[in-house]
Design a protein around this motif. Structure first.
Motif, PDB file in Angstrom:
ATOM      1  N   LEU A 469       9.004  -4.165 -29.124  1.00 18.57           N
ATOM      2  CA  LEU A 469       9.073  -3.676 -27.752  1.00 18.57           C
ATOM      3  C   LEU A 469      10.451  -3.046 -27.608  1.00 18.57           C
ATOM      4  O   LEU A 469      11.462  -3.740 -27.626  1.00 18.57           O
ATOM      5  CB  LEU A 469       8.932  -4.835 -26.768  1.00 18.57           C
ATOM      6  CG  LEU A 469       7.516  -5.337 -26.497  1.00 18.57           C
ATOM      7  CD1 LEU A 469       7.572  -6.577 -25.628  1.00 18.57           C
ATOM      8  CD2 LEU A 469       6.684  -4.264 -25.831  1.00 18.57           C
ATOM      9  N   GLN A 473       8.858   2.526 -28.014  1.00 15.69           N
ATOM     10  CA  GLN A 473       7.520   2.013 -28.318  1.00 15.69           C
ATOM     11  C   GLN A 473       6.999   1.251 -27.104  1.00 15.69           C
ATOM     12  O   GLN A 473       6.426   0.177 -27.231  1.00 15.69           O
ATOM     13  CB  GLN A 473       7.557   1.071 -29.537  1.00 15.69           C
ATOM     14  CG  GLN A 473       8.142   1.684 -30.781  1.00 15.69           C
ATOM     15  CD  GLN A 473       7.866   0.885 -32.049  1.00 15.69           C
ATOM     16  OE1 GLN A 473       7.749   1.440 -33.117  1.00 15.69           O
ATOM     17  NE2 GLN A 473       7.770  -0.432 -31.954  1.00 15.69           N
ATOM     18  N   PHE A 474       7.227   1.838 -25.942  1.00 14.59           N
ATOM     19  CA  PHE A 474       7.133   1.067 -24.722  1.00 14.59           C
ATOM     20  C   PHE A 474       6.330   1.829 -23.682  1.00 14.59           C
ATOM     21  O   PHE A 474       6.392   3.060 -23.612  1.00 14.59           O
ATOM     22  CB  PHE A 474       8.572   0.840 -24.244  1.00 14.59           C
ATOM     23  CG  PHE A 474       8.727   0.102 -22.954  1.00 14.59           C
ATOM     24  CD1 PHE A 474       8.367  -1.229 -22.882  1.00 14.59           C
ATOM     25  CD2 PHE A 474       9.246   0.724 -21.836  1.00 14.59           C
ATOM     26  CE1 PHE A 474       8.530  -1.936 -21.694  1.00 14.59           C
ATOM     27  CE2 PHE A 474       9.409   0.033 -20.647  1.00 14.59           C
ATOM     28  CZ  PHE A 474       9.050  -1.297 -20.579  1.00 14.59           C
ATOM     29  N   ARG A 478       3.431   3.566 -25.845  1.00 12.05           N
ATOM     30  CA  ARG A 478       3.050   2.461 -26.718  1.00 12.05           C
ATOM     31  C   ARG A 478       1.574   2.545 -27.071  1.00 12.05           C
ATOM     32  O   ARG A 478       0.766   2.744 -26.161  1.00 12.05           O
ATOM     33  CB  ARG A 478       3.337   1.116 -26.038  1.00 12.05           C
ATOM     34  CG  ARG A 478       3.073  -0.085 -26.957  1.00 12.05           C
ATOM     35  CD  ARG A 478       3.617  -1.378 -26.417  1.00 12.05           C
ATOM     36  NE  ARG A 478       3.409  -2.472 -27.333  1.00 12.05           N
ATOM     37  CZ  ARG A 478       4.235  -2.797 -28.318  1.00 12.05           C
ATOM     38  NH1 ARG A 478       5.315  -2.114 -28.495  1.00 12.05           N
ATOM     39  NH2 ARG A 478       3.953  -3.796 -29.119  1.00 12.05           N
ATOM     40  N   PRO A 479       1.189   2.374 -28.338  1.00 10.42           N
ATOM     41  CA  PRO A 479       2.079   2.239 -29.496  1.00 10.42           C
ATOM     42  C   PRO A 479       2.738   3.567 -29.877  1.00 10.42           C
ATOM     43  O   PRO A 479       3.899   3.596 -30.242  1.00 10.42           O
ATOM     44  CB  PRO A 479       1.132   1.788 -30.617  1.00 10.42           C
ATOM     45  CG  PRO A 479      -0.234   2.265 -30.210  1.00 10.42           C
ATOM     46  CD  PRO A 479      -0.241   2.277 -28.703  1.00 10.42           C
ATOM     47  N   THR A 484      -2.108   6.145 -26.303  1.00  8.87           N
ATOM     48  CA  THR A 484      -1.740   5.419 -25.099  1.00  8.87           C
ATOM     49  C   THR A 484      -2.967   5.236 -24.216  1.00  8.87           C
ATOM     50  O   THR A 484      -4.028   5.793 -24.493  1.00  8.87           O
ATOM     51  CB  THR A 484      -0.661   6.192 -24.324  1.00  8.87           C
ATOM     52  OG1 THR A 484      -1.182   7.490 -24.041  1.00  8.87           O
ATOM     53  CG2 THR A 484       0.603   6.343 -25.142  1.00  8.87           C
ATOM     54  N   SER A 499      -0.533  -4.168 -29.785  1.00  9.57           N
ATOM     55  CA  SER A 499       0.039  -2.859 -30.130  1.00  9.57           C
ATOM     56  C   SER A 499       0.083  -1.961 -28.910  1.00  9.57           C
ATOM     57  O   SER A 499       0.841  -1.009 -28.860  1.00  9.57           O
ATOM     58  CB  SER A 499      -0.811  -2.165 -31.199  1.00  9.57           C
ATOM     59  OG  SER A 499      -0.729  -2.857 -32.407  1.00  9.57           O
ATOM     60  N   SER A 500      -0.793  -2.247 -27.940  1.00 12.93           N
ATOM     61  CA  SER A 500      -0.843  -1.430 -26.740  1.00 12.93           C
ATOM     62  C   SER A 500      -0.006  -2.063 -25.639  1.00 12.93           C
ATOM     63  O   SER A 500       0.373  -3.234 -25.723  1.00 12.93           O
ATOM     64  CB  SER A 500      -2.293  -1.311 -26.257  1.00 12.93           C
ATOM     65  OG  SER A 500      -3.032  -0.532 -27.158  1.00 12.93           O
ATOM     66  N   HIS A 501       0.248  -1.294 -24.606  1.00 10.54           N
ATOM     67  CA  HIS A 501       0.954  -1.804 -23.441  1.00 10.54           C
ATOM     68  C   HIS A 501       0.192  -2.987 -22.836  1.00 10.54           C
ATOM     69  O   HIS A 501      -1.010  -2.908 -22.719  1.00 10.54           O
ATOM     70  CB  HIS A 501       1.071  -0.678 -22.409  1.00 10.54           C
ATOM     71  CG  HIS A 501       1.668  -1.112 -21.112  1.00 10.54           C
ATOM     72  ND1 HIS A 501       3.029  -1.268 -20.962  1.00 10.54           N
ATOM     73  CD2 HIS A 501       1.100  -1.464 -19.942  1.00 10.54           C
ATOM     74  CE1 HIS A 501       3.268  -1.677 -19.725  1.00 10.54           C
ATOM     75  NE2 HIS A 501       2.120  -1.804 -19.093  1.00 10.54           N
ATOM     76  N   GLY A 503       1.987  -5.189 -24.680  1.00 12.18           N
ATOM     77  CA  GLY A 503       2.480  -5.872 -25.865  1.00 12.18           C
ATOM     78  C   GLY A 503       1.994  -7.305 -25.977  1.00 12.18           C
ATOM     79  O   GLY A 503       1.011  -7.686 -25.346  1.00 12.18           O
TER      80      GLY A 503
END
Lengths: 523, 400
Positions: A469, A473-474, A478-479, A484, A499-501, A503
């Motif tokens: 994070l 990569q945020f 993200r990722p 996204t 891996s996706s928001h 995290g």
């Protein structure tokens, strides 16, 4: 065999970790036919309880529960499905070889060490909470995309700007001042007491690849605060039976809603037809057909192994390949013949969260060797003794110690085969310094390095967030750009994991957001 | 790599294996750098060299052309994912003109692919591509190697080129169809010959080991003496390629990996290269973006222009009206074509002003003894290529 119709579902979810199960339950409740495929014998992913020694069980990866939003727990009726807590409001205790243990938030105790700190703590905490609430709005929503003409993206950006402005001029400036900073500078500015700063610093970097002096570690600290806001609790909770209880309850909730779960069903490939996800091929050779495939597996495994780069563009593959996903956090499990006795730790604290991070400098020093594929003699620890509240995890009178070990690199010079035993001994010795006699009571020990976590939980790099994070990569990226909003370049393929928001952490929000995204795209 | 070349930090511009002969024939001391090599811009005069392309035989040193070897069990799948054409259809012994795009469907570069063997390809391109090619290899079992300095290359182009190559001793060269290649030999020197080129005329390209370069050059000059053979520089070649309607990187388009400003990238649809795109083959880089662009239609297109008068419209802005009120595009390449006797140009024009037969106005500035005069020249969108003689495809070629 060929005459048998292949198994099918509207939606296949690859990976029965908590996010996959939340996604499954959410979609199944909306009436979709959902099939969860789990490679392991049991669902749960990195939130499971398993045996690690004869008669001893432990939450094998995540070991505390404080980030899942209450709304999710309520919506999925998890208490009805078996989620119960052995203890709530667990205190956080800072340990140090140089100071007596400090209970975080205990202003009287703090006042004895530094009056200035005692005065500064409450305003600081309130401010961080305020910022956490703002960041929470980020966690609680699907990130917008930049450069689109969609009103939903523009609206989300506008809302974010408005929330920032509503902090007031002074607070907004303060947030913008600190958000790119490093935790070290911020906490040094605010406080004097070393162990206080050490524990705050630990909260900023745990699970990450950064030392407390790395830019962006205030962001990760605020992120943690935001997750706590989301869970409506700033304290830690221990489920009865460990973290496995959470995912078992999620599985029951998903099944009660109509989702099917198949374990020991590792996926070999995501199938593609006419540039659209069309199902999966299991390692057993079985094909399962679906219109939508949602991967709870980390982004690298999903795209590079399961889907295959031939279905993707080079630029996208390049970004996925660069997704920083090497873990830096290990897990130590000890079976103890008797209750450990931590020096200066009151009996009522022992069931809490003991953080060994004596100071920010110690923390930075623990980080330093990892840059050279080595490990510090004194890593930072987050220790829990779950058997204090839950005797089901160990034989009567005996105990389990579960510790997060921060700054254990994924790869080490000479390989982990040659270092694992030595590091285990070293960690037991370190614990023994704070809990004299602990060493002699160790019945069995298990150390899971990032490499072990990678193997056991099938997560590239063994990173508990699947990937760092950090600003790059945020949230909106993200990722990586192109994957996204839980969507991928391949129509019909979605992501729902850490891996996706937003995290990792046992939060379940990625799974929920992904389910909503899939539903909004379904005809 | 058995490169005898000095590192670039010691010698910023390398010499090709033909440099010694080129220097001896060079009358203008006119060199240009190309992909790290020093190459000849003009040997004698541009006109002399240009007319040799159209009337005799010319030698052009294309050693600096960047060459990659792509080999391995996944080589076909790899190249097929890289380029927009269906490379599965490319047989061993054939060459294909291809382009490759980034994720947004914008052109990175063009080049030629040689199928050397079932699992062995060679890609020739004007600029270095190793970074893109390597990243494109993630997930494929292929090895990618730059072999530029291991292969000396000479373009032999012009209406008498087949005759010269036969006299050189390349047996069966007349049987080569356009975009075919064969391994032949001349005086014991192995030479790979492909019927390819950048002139739009009858012509061949010769690929050989560097140690055979000088001997082959000498034999070629001897063999071609009665057919007016002469070496040419890049200026004359550029004239021929504009007549042939071929694109020049960094002139007619900028690689999408190099552009900085927004909207400077160009898609193959915009560049009039839709015939190179095969949407029916498996996924390739940029496919999803190109499908979408194809659905809505490109915003602009590269077209051929016939410009009034005889003054080349270098870099001219184009307007839809003579008054110059509405700008609709710009010229990328322009010249007076001596063979066509027309003032031609390649131009990027916004839709819907780019249709065949449309009229646009070129804003041309003429320097007349230090005084600038402005002309609005009526220009018509015409077919390209401007020059396409039947001899470029005839097999066997007319034997003179």
């Amino acid at each position: 065999m060929s005459s048998v119709r292949p198994d099918s579902a509207d939606v296949i979810i690859i990976g029965g970790g908590h996010n996959g199960l939340v996604c499954a339950a959410t979609l199944a409740r909306a009436g979709q036919s959902v099939l969860v495929l789990e490679a392991a014998e049991h669902v749960g992913g990195m939130a499971i309880t398993r045996r690690f020694a004869e008669g001893f069980k432990v939450s094998a990866a995540a070991h505390l529960f404080n980030q899942m939003p209450l709304s999710l727990v309520r919506d999925l009726n998890l208490k009805h499905h078996g989620l119960a807590f052995a203890a709530t409001d667990l205190p956080t205790i800072g340990l140090s070889p140089d100071e007596a243990p400090l209970r975080m938030g205990d202003l009287d105790a703090l006042n004895v060490r530094s009056e200035a700190d005692a005065r500064a703590y409450a305003p600081f905490d309130r401010r961080m909470n305020r910022f956490g609430k703002l960041i929470h709005a980020i966690l609680a929503s699907t990130p917008p995309r930049l450069g689109t003409t969609l009103w939903e993206d523009k609206w989300a950006l506008a809302k974010m700007a408005l929330k920032l402005r509503l902090l007031g001029r002074k607070e907004m400036r303060e947030l913008l001042r600190i958000i790119g900073m490093n935790a070290y500078d911020l906490f040094e500015d605010e406080f004097q007491t070393p162990v206080l700063k050490g524990v705050l610093g630990f909260d900023a970097i745990v699970g990450s690849n950064f030392g407390p002096r790395a830019p962006g570690t205030v962001l990760t600290y605020l992120y943690r605060r935001a997750a706590e806001v989301s869970a409506d609790s700033s304290t830690f909770v221990q489920p009865i039976g460990g973290l496995g209880t959470v995912t078992q309850a999620l599985a029951r909730a998903a099944e009660a809603a109509g989702a099917r779960i198949r374990t020991q069903a590792p996926v070999a490939r995501i199938l593609v037809e006419n540039d659209h996800a069309s199902g999966v091929l299991l390692e057993s050779g079985e094909t399962i057909v679906a219109n939508t495939v949602i991967s709870n597996v980390d982004a690298k495994t999903t795209f590079l192994n399961l889907l295959g780069t031939e279905h993707l563009d080079t630029g996208f593959v390049r970004r996925i390949d660069h997704f920083r996903s090497a873990g830096m956090t290990a897990k130590l499990h000890l079976a103890l013949a008797k209750r450990p006795n931590f020096t200066g730790v009151k009996p009522e604290w022992l069931g809490g969260r003991l953080v060994l991070s004596p100071s920010l400098n110690e923390l930075e020093r623990a980080f330093n060797p990892t840059k050279y594929q080595s490990v510090s003699a004194t890593p930072a620890l987050e220790i829990t003794i779950p058997t204090i509240h839950d005797s089901s995890l160990a034989p009567t009178g005996q105990h389990v110690l579960s510790s997060v070990v921060q700054y254990v690199p994924y790869s080490i010079k000479g390989g982990w085969q040659t270092h694992r035993a030595a590091l285990t001994t070293q960690l037991i010795d370190l614990l023994d310094q704070h809990a004299p006699g602990l060493r002699d009571s160790v019945v069995a020990a298990e150390l899971l390095t990032p490499e072990d976590l990678e193997k056991e939980f099938r997560v590239t790099g063994g990173h508990w967030h699947h990937g760092d994070l950090a600003f790059d990569q945020f949230y909106m990226v993200r990722p990586v750009p192109g994957a996204t909003q839980y969507q991928t370049p391949l129509p019909g393929l979605y992501l729902c994991g850490a891996s996706s928001h937003p995290g990792g952490g046992v939060m379940g929000l990625a799974g929920r957001h992904a389910a909503h995204r899939v539903m909004s795209k379904s005809p | 790599m058995n490169t005898p070349l000095a590192p670039h930090y010691k010698k910023p511009l390398w010499e090709t294996p033909f440099a010694e002969r080129a220097r001896a024939l060079q009358q203008r001391d006119s060199y240009v750098p190309w992909a790290g090599y020093s190459t000849v811009d003009v040997f004698t005069t541009v006109e002399q060299e240009y007319f040799a392309i159209r009337n005799a035989t010319t030698l052009f040193d294309l050693t600096p052309m960047v060459k990659y070897r792509i080999a391995g069990p996944d080589a076909e799948r790899y190249v097929n994912r890289l380029v927009t054409r269906d490379i599965r259809k490319l047989k061993v012994g054939r060459v294909s003109y291809v382009v490759w795009c980034n994720d947004a469907g914008h052109l990175i570069d063009d080049g030629t692919v040689f199928r050397i063997a079932e699992h062995d390809f060679r890609i020739c391109t004007a600029e270095r591509q190793l970074d893109w090619f390597m990243d494109s290899a993630i997930g494929f079992k292929v090895e990618i190697e730059e072999v530029t300095s291991e292969i000396a290359a000479l373009a032999v182009q012009g209406p008498t080129s087949c005759f010269v190559l036969k006299r050189l001793g390349l047996e069966g060269v007349e049987q080569l169809k356009p975009f075919e290649w064969r391994n032949l030999s001349a005086a014991g020197r192995p030479v790979m010959v492909s019927r390819t080129g950048f002139t739009g005329d009858l012509g061949y390209e010769l690929w050989m080991r560097p140690e055979h370069a000088l001997g082959l050059w000498d034999d070629l000059m001897d063999a071609g003496q009665s057919r007016g053979i002469r070496p040419i520089g890049s200026q004359a070649l550029n004239m021929a390629r504009i007549e042939a309607g071929f694109l020049m990187p960094n002139v007619d388009f900028i690689s999408a990996e190099h552009t900085i400003r927004l909207n400077r990238d160009r898609s193959p649809l915009e560049l009039g290269l839709e015939w190179l795109i095969d949407f029916d083959k498996p996924h390739f880089n940029g496919r999803r973006a190109l499908l979408e662009e194809n659905r809505v239609g490109p915003k602009r297109r590269l077209v051929g222009l016939d410009v009034a008068g005889n003054k080349p419209a270098h870099g001219a802005l184009l307007y839809s009206d003579e008054a110059g009120l509405k700008e609709v595009g710009h010229v990328t390449s322009a010249m007076w074509s001596p063979t066509c006797k027309r003032n031609i140009a390649l131009a990027m024009i916004n839709t819907p002003h780019e249709g065949l037969g449309s009229t646009v106005w070129a804003d041309v500035y003429l320097n007349r003894e230090l005084m600038w005069e402005r002309r609005m020249l009526r220009s018509q969108v015409v077919e390209r290529p401007f020059f396409a003689p039947a001899r470029r495809r005839a097999t066997p070629p007319n034997d003179r």
